[in-house]
Design an enzyme around this catalytic site. Sequence first.
Site, PDB file in Angstrom:
ATOM      1  N   GLY A  12     -16.316 -78.060  40.196  1.00 40.72           N
ATOM      2  CA  GLY A  12     -16.348 -79.374  39.570  1.00 40.72           C
ATOM      3  C   GLY A  12     -16.315 -79.322  38.055  1.00 40.72           C
ATOM      4  O   GLY A  12     -15.629 -80.129  37.404  1.00 40.72           O
ATOM      5  N   ASP A  30     -24.517 -84.285  37.187  1.00 41.77           N
ATOM      6  CA  ASP A  30     -24.948 -83.097  37.909  1.00 41.77           C
ATOM      7  C   ASP A  30     -26.464 -83.061  37.870  1.00 41.77           C
ATOM      8  O   ASP A  30     -27.084 -83.667  36.985  1.00 41.77           O
ATOM      9  CB  ASP A  30     -24.361 -81.837  37.258  1.00 41.77           C
ATOM     10  CG  ASP A  30     -24.520 -80.596  38.124  1.00 41.77           C
ATOM     11  OD1 ASP A  30     -23.603 -80.315  38.914  1.00 41.77           O
ATOM     12  OD2 ASP A  30     -25.553 -79.910  38.013  1.00 41.77           O
ATOM     13  N   ARG A  31     -27.075 -82.339  38.794  1.00 45.21           N
ATOM     14  CA  ARG A  31     -28.532 -82.202  38.762  1.00 45.21           C
ATOM     15  C   ARG A  31     -29.000 -81.417  37.544  1.00 45.21           C
ATOM     16  O   ARG A  31     -30.136 -81.538  37.116  1.00 45.21           O
ATOM     17  CB  ARG A  31     -29.023 -81.530  40.045  1.00 45.21           C
ATOM     18  CG  ARG A  31     -28.868 -82.374  41.301  1.00 45.21           C
ATOM     19  CD  ARG A  31     -29.414 -81.657  42.528  1.00 45.21           C
ATOM     20  NE  ARG A  31     -28.714 -80.409  42.773  1.00 45.21           N
ATOM     21  CZ  ARG A  31     -29.038 -79.542  43.730  1.00 45.21           C
ATOM     22  NH1 ARG A  31     -30.073 -79.791  44.515  1.00 45.21           N
ATOM     23  NH2 ARG A  31     -28.337 -78.432  43.887  1.00 45.21           N
ATOM     24  N   ASN A  86     -15.716 -79.322  50.497  1.00 45.59           N
ATOM     25  CA  ASN A  86     -15.217 -78.708  51.730  1.00 45.59           C
ATOM     26  C   ASN A  86     -15.838 -79.359  52.961  1.00 45.59           C
ATOM     27  O   ASN A  86     -16.354 -78.687  53.857  1.00 45.59           O
ATOM     28  CB  ASN A  86     -15.511 -77.205  51.729  1.00 45.59           C
ATOM     29  CG  ASN A  86     -14.553 -76.433  50.844  1.00 45.59           C
ATOM     30  OD1 ASN A  86     -13.416 -76.837  50.643  1.00 45.59           O
ATOM     31  ND2 ASN A  86     -15.015 -75.323  50.306  1.00 45.59           N
ATOM     32  N   LYS A 164      -6.813 -78.439  54.633  1.00 46.34           N
ATOM     33  CA  LYS A 164      -7.541 -77.458  53.814  1.00 46.34           C
ATOM     34  C   LYS A 164      -8.321 -76.496  54.704  1.00 46.34           C
ATOM     35  O   LYS A 164      -8.423 -75.296  54.414  1.00 46.34           O
ATOM     36  CB  LYS A 164      -8.485 -78.187  52.846  1.00 46.34           C
ATOM     37  CG  LYS A 164      -9.401 -77.266  52.013  1.00 46.34           C
ATOM     38  CD  LYS A 164      -8.617 -76.251  51.200  1.00 46.34           C
ATOM     39  CE  LYS A 164      -9.427 -75.610  50.089  1.00 46.34           C
ATOM     40  NZ  LYS A 164     -10.696 -75.046  50.469  1.00 46.34           N
ATOM     41  N   HIS A 167      -5.821 -74.088  55.975  1.00 49.70           N
ATOM     42  CA  HIS A 167      -5.497 -73.213  54.834  1.00 49.70           C
ATOM     43  C   HIS A 167      -6.525 -72.096  54.708  1.00 49.70           C
ATOM     44  O   HIS A 167      -6.184 -70.924  54.545  1.00 49.70           O
ATOM     45  CB  HIS A 167      -5.448 -74.067  53.557  1.00 49.70           C
ATOM     46  CG  HIS A 167      -5.477 -73.302  52.276  1.00 49.70           C
ATOM     47  ND1 HIS A 167      -6.650 -72.767  51.746  1.00 49.70           N
ATOM     48  CD2 HIS A 167      -4.494 -72.977  51.397  1.00 49.70           C
ATOM     49  CE1 HIS A 167      -6.371 -72.156  50.616  1.00 49.70           C
ATOM     50  NE2 HIS A 167      -5.087 -72.269  50.372  1.00 49.70           N
ATOM     51  N   GLU A 171      -6.265 -68.065  55.157  1.00 49.00           N
ATOM     52  CA  GLU A 171      -6.778 -67.186  54.101  1.00 49.00           C
ATOM     53  C   GLU A 171      -7.666 -66.095  54.693  1.00 49.00           C
ATOM     54  O   GLU A 171      -7.584 -64.924  54.282  1.00 49.00           O
ATOM     55  CB  GLU A 171      -7.558 -68.034  53.105  1.00 49.00           C
ATOM     56  CG  GLU A 171      -8.207 -67.297  51.966  1.00 49.00           C
ATOM     57  CD  GLU A 171      -9.068 -68.250  51.136  1.00 49.00           C
ATOM     58  OE1 GLU A 171     -10.295 -68.031  51.086  1.00 49.00           O
ATOM     59  OE2 GLU A 171      -8.514 -69.198  50.566  1.00 49.00           O
TER      60      GLU A 171
END
Length: 299
Positions: A12, A30-31, A86, A164, A167, A171
Site C-alpha cells: 500500500g 494506517d495504524r 488478497n 489473481k 495467478h 506462481e
Amino acid sequence: MQLGLIGLGKMGGNMAARLREKGHEVVGFDRDPAVRDVGSIADLVDRLAAPRLVWVMVPAGGPTAETVRELGSLLSPGDIVVDGGNSHYVDDRAHAEELAERGVHYIDAGVSGGVWGRQNGYGIMVGGAAEDVERARPVFDALTPDEGGGFVHAGSVGAGHFVKMVHNGIEYGMMQAFAEGYEIMAASDIVDDVPGTFDSWREGTVVRSWLLDLLVNALRDDPELAGLRGYAQDSGEGRWTVQAAIDHAVPAPAITAALFARFASRQDDSPAMKVVAALRNQFGGHAVTKAEGDPAVPE
C-alpha cells in the site's frame, strides 16, 4: 484523481507513492501514525470530495471485512470502495451486497508486482460493474506499467480476486519447478556452476521470466542460499486455487504439489516420512535412526 488509501504497508505504501508520482492526490490512513495522513478512517472520508474512491489495502479476512463495514457506515451513495488486498473471491459478493444496501459501489482488484511495483508498475485484475471500473480507470492506469498492459477487467464482482488467485497458484508451480531444478543440479556431480546456469537461461530460452531474474538476483547474493531456511509460508491463495480446482473438477497436479511442498517445508522431522521409514524397516530391514543418513538401499 483524489482517492483514499487504507493500509500503507509494503504494498500500500509503494502504491500510494506511485500514484502521487503520477499526479494523483492520495489521502492515506494506517495504524502506524508515522506514515498516515489522517488519524482515522472517518477523517479520511471527511477529507475526500464526493463521489469518493477509497482503496483498501489491508490483510484479507477479518481486517478487510471490518474495514469495509466501517466504510459502509461512513460513505455516501455513489462512492466506490476498491478492495485491493488478497481477499478470497467468495467474500467479494458479500462485501458488495453489504455496501450496495447503502448505495456504495464495490470493485475487487487483484494486485501483483510485490515490492518492485512502485518502480515497474503493477498487474491489476479487477471485477465489478463496467461503469465503476471506468470511473476508477485513471487510478488503474497510473498503477500499471508505463509501457502499457498489466490491466484486465476480468468480469463481475469477484472475478478480479479469482484470476489473481489463479495467478498466484500458477506462481506456486513455477517457483517449485525452479526450486526442484536448482536442487537437482546442485546435487549432481557434473554441474559446476548452478548460478551461472540459471543466469544463462535468462536470454533465448523458453523458461526466461521475471521469476528467473529474481532467482538469479538471489543466487548472486548467496550462491548456495546458505543464509536462508528451507521454509516457505503460503498466503492462502494457493489453497484457494486448489479448492477451486476441486470445486470445478479441474485437474491441477502441479499447483497442488507445489502447495503441498510448502507444507512439507515447515516440518523439521516429517511425521509422514517417519511412517515411510518405519514401513521400510518392517518389510526390508532398512532401519534409519535420527543420527544416520538414509542409505540408498533398494526396497
